[in-house]
Design a protein around this motif. Structure first.
Motif, PDB file in Angstrom:
ATOM      1  N   HIS A   1      22.264  -3.184  45.570  1.00  0.00           N
ATOM      2  CA  HIS A   1      23.386  -3.756  44.842  1.00  0.00           C
ATOM      3  C   HIS A   1      24.445  -3.671  43.796  1.00  0.00           C
ATOM      4  CE1 HIS A   1      21.489  -7.746  46.286  1.00  0.00           C
ATOM      5  NE2 HIS A   1      20.072  -7.558  46.276  1.00  0.00           N
ATOM      6  N   PRO A   2      25.304  -4.093  43.300  1.00  0.00           N
ATOM      7  CA  PRO A   2      26.026  -3.810  42.592  1.00  0.00           C
ATOM      8  C   PRO A   2      25.091  -3.699  41.470  1.00  0.00           C
ATOM      9  CG  PRO A   2      27.862  -5.022  44.082  1.00  0.00           C
ATOM     10  CD  PRO A   2      26.182  -5.098  44.685  1.00  0.00           C
ATOM     11  N   GLY A   3      24.504  -4.609  41.446  1.00  0.00           N
ATOM     12  CA  GLY A   3      23.728  -4.884  39.922  1.00  0.00           C
ATOM     13  C   GLY A   3      22.470  -4.414  39.887  1.00  0.00           C
ATOM     14  N   GLY A   4      22.176  -3.630  40.756  1.00  0.00           N
ATOM     15  CA  GLY A   4      21.158  -2.831  41.784  1.00  0.00           C
ATOM     16  C   GLY A   4      20.522  -2.128  40.113  1.00  0.00           C
ATOM     17  N   LEU A   5      19.333  -1.572  40.394  1.00  0.00           N
ATOM     18  CA  LEU A   5      18.597  -0.638  39.577  1.00  0.00           C
ATOM     19  C   LEU A   5      18.001   0.494  40.366  1.00  0.00           C
ATOM     20  CD1 LEU A   5      15.713  -3.269  38.981  1.00  0.00           C
ATOM     21  CD2 LEU A   5      17.984  -2.324  37.019  1.00  0.00           C
ATOM     22  N   ALA A   6      18.084   1.521  39.694  1.00  0.00           N
ATOM     23  CA  ALA A   6      17.928   3.138  40.320  1.00  0.00           C
ATOM     24  C   ALA A   6      16.689   3.000  40.148  1.00  0.00           C
ATOM     25  CB  ALA A   6      18.831   3.742  39.674  1.00  0.00           C
ATOM     26  N   ALA A   7      16.188   3.571  41.612  1.00  0.00           N
ATOM     27  CA  ALA A   7      14.294   3.939  41.539  1.00  0.00           C
ATOM     28  C   ALA A   7      14.094   4.265  40.291  1.00  0.00           C
ATOM     29  CB  ALA A   7      14.568   4.880  42.709  1.00  0.00           C
ATOM     30  N   GLY A   8      13.222   3.752  40.277  1.00  0.00           N
ATOM     31  CA  GLY A   8      12.561   4.234  38.592  1.00  0.00           C
ATOM     32  C   GLY A   8      12.832   4.126  37.121  1.00  0.00           C
ATOM     33  N   ASP A  16      12.019  -2.662  43.846  1.00  0.00           N
ATOM     34  CA  ASP A  16      12.541  -2.239  45.243  1.00  0.00           C
ATOM     35  C   ASP A  16      13.140  -2.792  46.707  1.00  0.00           C
ATOM     36  OD1 ASP A  16      10.195  -0.225  44.697  1.00  0.00           O
ATOM     37  OD2 ASP A  16       8.716  -1.295  45.213  1.00  0.00           O
ATOM     38  N   ALA A  17      12.963  -3.838  45.703  1.00  0.00           N
ATOM     39  CA  ALA A  17      14.282  -4.736  47.094  1.00  0.00           C
ATOM     40  C   ALA A  17      15.575  -4.084  46.412  1.00  0.00           C
ATOM     41  CB  ALA A  17      13.649  -6.290  47.587  1.00  0.00           C
ATOM     42  N   MET A  18      15.661  -4.697  45.378  1.00  0.00           N
ATOM     43  CA  MET A  18      16.895  -4.091  44.423  1.00  0.00           C
ATOM     44  C   MET A  18      17.256  -2.874  44.787  1.00  0.00           C
ATOM     45  SD  MET A  18      16.608  -6.365  41.011  1.00  0.00           S
ATOM     46  CE  MET A  18      18.835  -5.840  40.684  1.00  0.00           C
ATOM     47  N   SER A  19      16.587  -1.509  44.935  1.00  0.00           N
ATOM     48  CA  SER A  19      17.054  -0.712  44.993  1.00  0.00           C
ATOM     49  C   SER A  19      17.164  -0.160  46.220  1.00  0.00           C
ATOM     50  CB  SER A  19      16.159   0.278  44.747  1.00  0.00           C
ATOM     51  OG  SER A  19      15.841   0.298  43.334  1.00  0.00           O
TER      52      SER A  19
END
Length: 99
Positions: A81-88, A74-77
């Motif tokens: 972040h460029p290296g972040g994760l898409a929700a889900g 959730d924090a990354m979403s």
């Protein structure tokens, strides 16, 4: 306090970033129940992962690992972040020991 952290949590986060910036390879977070360790850890882990660093988070029980995984995701979403994760999407989790 736009990041949702209390002053003590922000102080711990700043100290952890300083230690990691000074070349430390790890940071241990220990504090009493109810002081927001999960929030602190998720902010630190999301920031480090967003910088392309490898992050290992350990906990004594599986439900704590699950909670931390969700908080970090959730924090990354939220931070996008460029290296972040898409929700889900999931984070890789390795479980060792009994459930």
């Amino acid at each position: 306090m736009g990041n949702g952290l209390r002053d003590s949590q922000q102080e711990l986060k700043s100290r952890a970033y300083k230690a990691l910036g000074d070349g430390k390879m790890s940071v241990a977070v220990s504090s009493p129940t109810g002081t927001g360790k999960g929030k602190k850890i998720s902010h630190i882990a999301a920031q480090m992962a967003g910088q392309g660093k490898r992050v290992l988070v350990t906990a004594p029980r599986g439900e704590i690992v699950d909670d931390l995984r969700n908080r970090i995701r959730d924090a990354m979403s939220k931070r996008k972040h460029p290296g972040g994760l898409a929700a889900g999407t999931g984070l890789p989790v390795a479980r060792v020991g009994a459930r």
